[in-house]
Design an enzyme around this catalytic site. Structure first.
Site, mmCIF file in Angstrom:
data_model
loop_
_atom_site.group_PDB
_atom_site.id
_atom_site.type_symbol
_atom_site.label_atom_id
_atom_site.label_comp_id
_atom_site.label_asym_id
_atom_site.label_seq_id
_atom_site.Cartn_x
_atom_site.Cartn_y
_atom_site.Cartn_z
ATOM 1 N N MET A 96 -29.938 10.588 -7.900
ATOM 2 C CA MET A 96 -29.175 9.333 -7.957
ATOM 3 C C MET A 96 -30.085 8.105 -8.101
ATOM 4 O O MET A 96 -31.291 8.190 -7.883
ATOM 5 C CB MET A 96 -28.343 9.166 -6.677
ATOM 6 N N HIS A 97 -29.496 6.990 -8.433
ATOM 7 C CA HIS A 97 -30.068 5.633 -8.314
ATOM 8 C C HIS A 97 -31.162 5.256 -9.311
ATOM 9 O O HIS A 97 -31.455 4.065 -9.462
ATOM 10 C CB HIS A 97 -30.649 5.379 -6.910
ATOM 11 N N ASP A 108 -26.138 14.023 -7.698
ATOM 12 C CA ASP A 108 -26.495 15.362 -7.182
ATOM 13 C C ASP A 108 -25.838 15.647 -5.836
ATOM 14 O O ASP A 108 -25.464 16.795 -5.561
ATOM 15 C CB ASP A 108 -28.018 15.578 -7.121
HETATM 16 O O1 LIG Z 1 -31.311 8.907 -3.082
HETATM 17 C C1 LIG Z 1 -30.665 9.893 -2.845
HETATM 18 C C2 LIG Z 1 -29.280 9.796 -2.322
HETATM 19 O O2 LIG Z 1 -28.886 8.493 -2.013
HETATM 20 C C3 LIG Z 1 -31.260 11.250 -3.110
HETATM 21 O O3 LIG Z 1 -30.533 12.261 -2.502
HETATM 22 C C4 LIG Z 1 -31.409 11.477 -4.599
HETATM 23 O O4 LIG Z 1 -30.120 11.686 -5.140
HETATM 24 C C5 LIG Z 1 -32.391 12.594 -4.943
HETATM 25 O O5 LIG Z 1 -32.007 13.854 -4.552
HETATM 26 P P1 LIG Z 1 -32.895 15.192 -4.562
HETATM 27 O O6 LIG Z 1 -33.814 15.163 -5.708
HETATM 28 O O7 LIG Z 1 -33.562 15.272 -3.241
HETATM 29 O O8 LIG Z 1 -31.832 16.265 -4.678
#
Ligand SMILES: O=C(CO)[C@@H](O)[C@H](O)COP(=O)(O)O
Ligand SMILES: Nc1ncnc2c1ncn2[C@@H]1O[C@H](COP(=O)(O)OP(=O)(O)O)[C@@H](O)[C@H]1O
Length: 498
Positions: free
Chosen positions: A81-82, A239
């Site tokens: 995300m983000h 995700d």
């Molecule tokens: O920043 C967040 C949720 O706000 C993280 O959960 C990212 O979405 C990355 O996820 P992974 O690579 O650890 O699955």
């Protein structure tokens, strides 16, 4: 047999799953890509690496499964995300992507709080955190005006990969929720937020549901991957939203724990009425109309991968952790706080850093590895405790992500969370969630819930061990004090980081 493909664009790697109509994962293919940390607190990736990795993994997936491309009906995505991908007029990235675990934007977060005031929480439903997308946009505007001047729009990581595979630019609601520019309950870009920062609506991609059909592959993408050009493409989701779908977190009362690069604990929310006052994240689910609340440990799996890279380079996780199960709970008095890139829940603090407390001459590398796993799990337990304090019952937690590959860690989660921990047959929840979005989109099932009944396969249940749980309860109270005791020390050390 007909198939769908779930593509999970993670932080450490892209993971692809080929799933049959019976919900059985027939093949998996993965490609890793690098992370760039040019300065302390910075974290970037090259969007081209995602595209090349995804195409290579898809080609591998088809080859290793022997599946006929004619039988692959649809594909969908799950994405970290983000991360900010700024695009020029030709939809080419103007710079590397700035990721969710990049914490350079503290100043921009304070600016957002000053500018939006109460609207921040009432409209975006989230606090301004360094990892979110809007602070990154403001950072580029301020520090790299030339790049910003070339930027005509932005997308998030998996949207960029989908754009390259289909030629179509979209963003789904579950991922848009993490930009801090979405009216989360109203499910549209917030005019209040865009106006406040002089951003036009044309800068933001069209919004769609995670399950929306967005087109088919380009001829070029079909040739490169080996898939048919007519393969149906569905938008996909964040995700964590996809992880929730893939773990069957589709109705109230269900809780998920995911240990990937980050770590999250999330609970399903039927509507947008819950008010956690910004203590946890509140985002749109990948299931249309639903939401979820979530606490985040920034460096969960990343703490263990950092430890392995620093002290056990070249070893597998299993080799590094051999013997850790023989060490009693508490790693013989060694505590670790996983703040190695800062923290989000419950301490939104970009400057805090990790500690080992209680180092003793008798400790071996295995004690340290066990302490790292315990510290990560204590941090996730802080989110569980927040949900319990808000009145949620947390008796059963479905566990996914790379961390769920390890039975010791699953038992540790049960002991520390004081809840049953359910492992899935395949720990790749986000990829499975993406495949489920494609399966429903292809008309195989009338709803995600119906699809979940076939696709989500529970494996072993880990129940809390009374003795270990009691011991961890005492250790957790000590763990909780470490943040306050080390915050000032870390602020003083900040000047010495590069
Ligand atoms: O920043 C967040 C949720 O706000 C993280 O959960 C990212 O979405 C990355 O996820 P992974 O690579 O650890 O699955
Ligand atoms: N066999 C294992 N034992 C313990 N932890 C593991 C194992 N394999 C992977 N992990 C953990 O899982 C993390 C990667 O999880 P993953 O879900 O693939 O991440 P992402 O989606 O962020 O790319 C690693 O950083 C590591 O901490």
């Amino acid at each position: 047999m007909k198939y769908v493909i779930g593509v999970d664009l993670g932080t450490s790697a892209v993971k692809t799953l080929l799933v049959g109509q019976d919900g059985v994962v027939r093949a998996e293919a993965t490609r890793e890509y690098p992370l760039y940390h040019d300065k302390a607190g910075w974290s970037e990736q090259d969007p081209e690496d995602w595209v090349v990795g995804t195409i290579d993994a898809l080609r591998d997936l088809l080859a290793s499964s022997g599946a006929n491309p004619e039988d692959v009906e649809g594909v969908s995505f799950s994405g970290q995300m983000h991360g900010l991908v700024l695009l020029d007029a030709q939809s080419k990235p103007v710079r590397r992507a700035i990721l969710w675990n990049d914490t350079r934007t503290t100043e921009q977060c304070r600016e957002i709080e000053r500018t939006l005031g109460d609207k921040l929480l009432s409209v975006t439903r989230n606090p301004a955190l360094e990892g979110f997308t809007l602070p990154k946009i403001l950072w580029v505007k301020q520090h790299e005006p030339d790049s910003f001047a070339r930027a005509e729009s932005f997308v998030l990581p998996k949207d960029y990969v989908r754009l390259r595979l289909t030629g179509e630019k979209h963003m789904d609601l579950s991922d848009a929720a993490g930009t801090l520019m979405l009216d989360v309950a109203g499910r549209e870009w917030s005019a209040d937020v865009l106006d406040a920062f002089a951003l036009t609506s044309g800068f933001c991609p069209p919004l769609v549901e995670a399950g929306a059909y967005v087109g088919e592959l380009t001829a070029e993408a079909a040739l490169a991957t080996g898939l048919r050009q007519q393969t149906k493409v569905f938008a996909g989701g964040a995700d964590n939203a996809c992880g929730a779908i893939g773990a069957g977190i589709l109705s109230p009362g269900l809780t998920l724990c995911s240990i990937g690069t980050s770590g999250v604990v999330l609970t399903y929310e039927e509507d947008a009425s819950a008010d956690y006052r910004g203590k946890v994240h509140f985002f749109n689910h990948g299931k249309a109309g639903a939401f979820y609340a979530m606490g985040v440990t920034l460096a969960a799996g990343y703490s263990l991968s950092w430890f392995r890279n620093a002290f056990a380079k070249g070893e597998t996780y299993d080799a590094m952790l051999q013997g850790a199960e023989l060490i009693p709970a508490g790693a013989n008095g060694l505590l670790f706080t996983p703040y190695i890139v800062g923290e989000r829940t419950p301490h939104a603090d970009a400057q805090i850093r990790g500690s080992f407390v209680g180092v003793d001459g008798s400790h071996t590398r295995t004690h340290f590895a066990r302490a790292v796993m315990e510290g990560i799990t204590f941090s996730l337990n802080e989110s569980i405790e927040l949900f319990r304090a808000a009145g949620k019952q947390v008796d059963q937690v479905v566990s996914i992500g790379g961390g769920a590959k390890n039975p010791l860690w699953l038992q540790m989660q049960a002991d520390i969370f004081k809840a049953d921990v359910v492992a899935l047959e395949n720990e790749q929840g986000p990829g499975l969630g993406a495949a489920m979005l494609a399966a429903v989109g292809c008309g195989w099932f009338p709803s995600l819930d119906a699809c979940g009944a076939t696709f989500v396969k529970h494996a072993r249940v880990y129940r809390p061990n009374e003795e270990a749980s009691a011991r961890y309860g005492q250790l957790f109270e000590i763990y909780r004090q470490v943040y306050a005791q080390t915050a000032d020390l870390n602020r003083a050390l900040y000047a010495f980081r590069n």
